[in-house]
Design a protein around this motif. Structure first.
Motif, PDB file in Angstrom:
ATOM      1  N   UNK A  46       0.815  -1.214   0.000  1.00 18.27           N
ATOM      2  CA  UNK A  46       0.000   0.000   0.000  1.00 18.27           C
ATOM      3  C   UNK A  46       0.849   1.265   0.000  1.00 18.27           C
ATOM      4  N   UNK A  47       1.753   1.359   0.963  1.00 17.70           N
ATOM      5  CA  UNK A  47       2.510   2.606   1.148  1.00 17.70           C
ATOM      6  C   UNK A  47       3.454   2.859  -0.018  1.00 17.70           C
ATOM      7  N   UNK A  48       4.343   1.891  -0.308  1.00 19.71           N
ATOM      8  CA  UNK A  48       5.357   2.114  -1.342  1.00 19.71           C
ATOM      9  C   UNK A  48       4.755   2.341  -2.732  1.00 19.71           C
ATOM     10  N   UNK A  49       3.801   1.501  -3.193  1.00 19.25           N
ATOM     11  CA  UNK A  49       3.232   1.777  -4.522  1.00 19.25           C
ATOM     12  C   UNK A  49       2.580   3.149  -4.631  1.00 19.25           C
ATOM     13  N   UNK A  50       1.931   3.605  -3.563  1.00 17.06           N
ATOM     14  CA  UNK A  50       1.254   4.899  -3.610  1.00 17.06           C
ATOM     15  C   UNK A  50       2.243   6.058  -3.545  1.00 17.06           C
ATOM     16  N   UNK A  51       3.316   5.882  -2.780  1.00 21.27           N
ATOM     17  CA  UNK A  51       4.271   6.978  -2.570  1.00 21.27           C
ATOM     18  C   UNK A  51       5.409   6.987  -3.575  1.00 21.27           C
TER      19      UNK A  51
END
Length: 360
Positions: free
Chosen positions: A274-279
């Motif tokens: 969630x975090x890495x793909x979005x950021x």
């Protein structure tokens, strides 16, 4: 029975091939933009017969105008340079700089040949010892000749990437932590604001003393001058990545965060899925900025740390004070600019591979 018009069939095939050609051009256009070759797209479209007049206008805007601007710059440089007199003579114009570029290339070839000859002699000596049954006396002898201009370029590139990787390893986890936790962000923010503006010239004495204390000699895996330059790059270039990573993580859509809570995702799954793909788009923006900062910082660090890269080359030429020194320094300036552009294009290409955001 309906007759098939051969001319109509040929026209359909021709139109299909044309459509396929334009599809390939449009796909290639994304990579042309990444590589800074966006002017290739209108050239290919014009060659394929897509409104040549409009494509010529686009070619002029993307290729003609930059070339005219470069030509104008070179003309002004050639006219104004002889008017400025220094202790080493007039500022060299484009012709003198090109001459020194050729001289540096030829000098690099001579040095490479001498190095190859030296290595052949060492290999021949070692083989003779092995043939004589004295294999215990075989040893590798390092070449101690002066590095060529290309060797110095390669040293600088290695140094900046080493420092950049260290900065990324530190900055990305800290940025994720700061983006996920308001407490961690409050703790890190004052440190970021204090250390982000510090010049590499201020870090360099501290880094030099620390490296000298930890590494007592140059006998380790890395030379002390290399470590001093690389760590200075790390300390100055980690902040853009840290700030952009924290911003990217903190800007994740709240609905996605709520979904992760509903699915009861553990911390590792939340970060990786969630975090890495979005950021990732903002993380790559930070990485591009960090690499640019690191490349600028490196030259000053190499000057003072005497790491045998481009910075040391500029410093040595400045100290040399020969009639060719100014021209050689200007060759180095242009080399630094071109390599900086290429490094940014490399990061942009990686960003295009791993992200799909238009905000780059």
């Amino acid at each position: 029975m309906t007759a098939i018009d051969p001319n109509s069939l040929e026209a359909d095939h021709k139109e299909a091939r044309r459509a396929q050609w334009f599809t390939r051009i449009n796909k290639a256009d994304a990579w042309f933009k990444v590589l800074g070759l966006s002017w290739m797209t209108p050239i290919l479209k014009a060659a394929a017969g897509d409104n040549p007049r409009a494509q010529l206008s686009e070619i002029w805007r993307l290729l003609g105008v930059p070339l005219v601007a470069i030509a104008g710059f070179l003309a002004l440089w050639a006219i104004l340079a002889p008017q400025v007199q220094t202790s080493l003579g007039a500022i060299p114009g484009p012709a003198a700089v090109w001459t020194e570029t050729v001289n540096l290339h030829e000098d690099a070839q001579r040095k490479a040949q001498r190095k190859a000859t030296f290595q052949e002699r060492v290999d021949e000596r070692n083989q003779q010892l092995i043939d004589a049954g004295r294999a215990d006396e075989v040893r590798e002898i390092g070449y101690t000749g002066a590095p060529s201009y290309y060797d110095q370029i390669w040293t600088s590139i290695q140094t900046v990437f080493f420092g950049f990787l260290l900065a990324s390893v530190v900055a990305i986890p800290l940025g994720i932590l700061a983006g996920l936790s308001a407490t961690a962000n409050a703790a890190l923010n004052p440190l970021i604001q204090i250390f982000k503006p510090v010049s590499p010239l201020a870090w360099l004495p501290i880094v030099t003393m620390v490296v000298s204390a930890v590494a007592a000699s140059d006998g380790g895996l890395f030379a002390k001058s290399f470590l001093v330059s690389a760590i200075t790059v790390t300390l100055c270039s980690l902040w853009p990545t840290l700030i952009n990573t924290a911003l990217g993580v903190a800007s994740i859509d709240k609905d996605l965060v709520n979904v992760s809570k509903v699915l009861k995702m553990n911390t590792y799954s939340k970060i990786t899925k969630l975090v890495l793909p979005s950021a990732l788009p903002l993380i790559f923006t930070g990485l591009r900025l960090s690499l640019g900062v690191g490349w600028m910082v490196l030259i000053a660090a190499e000057m003072l740390a005497q790491n045998p890269g481009l910075g040391k080359f500029v410093w040595d030429e400045f100290q040399n004070g020969s009639s060719q020194s100014l021209a050689r320094i200007m060759v180095a300036v242009l080399t630094i600019g071109i390599i900086g552009f290429l490094l940014d294009r490399i990061m942009f290409a990686l960003q295009s591979l791993f992200t799909f955001s238009a905000n780059r």
